[in-house]
Design an enzyme around this catalytic site. Structure first.
Site, PDB file in Angstrom:
ATOM      1  N   GLN A 129      78.368  42.985 -74.589  1.00 20.89           N
ATOM      2  CA  GLN A 129      79.235  41.814 -74.787  1.00 20.89           C
ATOM      3  C   GLN A 129      79.091  41.296 -76.212  1.00 20.89           C
ATOM      4  O   GLN A 129      78.465  40.277 -76.460  1.00 20.89           O
ATOM      5  CB  GLN A 129      78.822  40.738 -73.780  1.00 20.89           C
ATOM      6  CG  GLN A 129      79.665  39.511 -73.782  1.00 20.89           C
ATOM      7  CD  GLN A 129      80.949  39.699 -73.013  1.00 20.89           C
ATOM      8  OE1 GLN A 129      80.993  40.407 -72.029  1.00 20.89           O
ATOM      9  NE2 GLN A 129      81.994  39.059 -73.472  1.00 20.89           N
ATOM     10  N   PHE A 130      79.686  41.995 -77.181  1.00 21.07           N
ATOM     11  CA  PHE A 130      79.538  41.593 -78.584  1.00 21.07           C
ATOM     12  C   PHE A 130      80.096  40.196 -78.850  1.00 21.07           C
ATOM     13  O   PHE A 130      79.716  39.532 -79.808  1.00 21.07           O
ATOM     14  CB  PHE A 130      80.167  42.624 -79.535  1.00 21.07           C
ATOM     15  CG  PHE A 130      81.652  42.513 -79.681  1.00 21.07           C
ATOM     16  CD1 PHE A 130      82.197  41.739 -80.701  1.00 21.07           C
ATOM     17  CD2 PHE A 130      82.510  43.167 -78.806  1.00 21.07           C
ATOM     18  CE1 PHE A 130      83.572  41.630 -80.848  1.00 21.07           C
ATOM     19  CE2 PHE A 130      83.875  43.058 -78.943  1.00 21.07           C
ATOM     20  CZ  PHE A 130      84.415  42.288 -79.958  1.00 21.07           C
ATOM     21  N   THR A 131      80.988  39.698 -77.997  1.00 26.23           N
ATOM     22  CA  THR A 131      81.603  38.394 -78.243  1.00 26.23           C
ATOM     23  C   THR A 131      80.609  37.246 -78.102  1.00 26.23           C
ATOM     24  O   THR A 131      80.904  36.126 -78.526  1.00 26.23           O
ATOM     25  CB  THR A 131      82.826  38.154 -77.334  1.00 26.23           C
ATOM     26  OG1 THR A 131      82.421  38.238 -75.974  1.00 26.23           O
ATOM     27  CG2 THR A 131      83.921  39.176 -77.630  1.00 26.23           C
TER      28      THR A 131
END
Length: 151
Positions: free
Chosen positions: A78-80
């Site tokens: 989940q890079f966000t």
């Protein structure tokens, strides 16, 4: 390294209409690898999550870990979670690790949960568009940042 952990009654990850991960009681982990993360961050977070007492005992107190419950984990990249929202309306992801480093540390995190902490662990598909389905139990949702805790 940043993570959002959610205590779940059930969770699954679907990619292109196909279920790639599915668990019953356990933890859904949304994991973000940041630019400056190292093995130390991974080890800290894996140990912390594996032993975090967020499940209720017979008296309704949060005294049991996912290990104590015999639960499972799903880890979703989940890079966000690295979003910087200070300026404007479009988040910046400057703090997120480059994909090659992120995937390596993500896979190492999953390996640690499985081998060092003996947790049945499944994962999403790195960098894929995923549909994540869950029944959040409680709801119990906790945010952890290794940099805030490793000092």
């Amino acid at each position: 390294m940043r993570a959002v952990i959610q205590r779940v009654k059930q969770a699954s990850v679907v990619v292109d209409g196909k279920v790639v991960a599915s668990i019953e009681t356990g933890i859904l982990i949304l994991l973000c690898v940041c630019k400056d993360d190292t093995q130390k961050d991974i080890e800290y977070l894996a140990k912390k999550i594996a032993n975090m007492r967020i499940f209720s005992d017979e008296n309704g107190k949060f005294n049991l870990s996912v290990k104590d419950m015999g639960g499972s984990c799903i880890v979703v990249s989940q890079f966000t979670l690295a979003a910087d929202t200070k300026k404007g309306n479009r988040p910046s992801y400057f703090y997120a690790a480059e994909p090659q480093k992120a995937q390596k540390l993500y896979n190492e995190f999953v390996r640690l949960l499985k081998t060092e902490h003996n947790l049945p662990t499944q994962k999403g598909v790195f960098a894929a568009h995923m549909d994540v389905k869950l029944i959040n139990d409680g709801p119990v949702t906790i945010y952890i940042d290794s940099k805030e805790n490793l000092q």
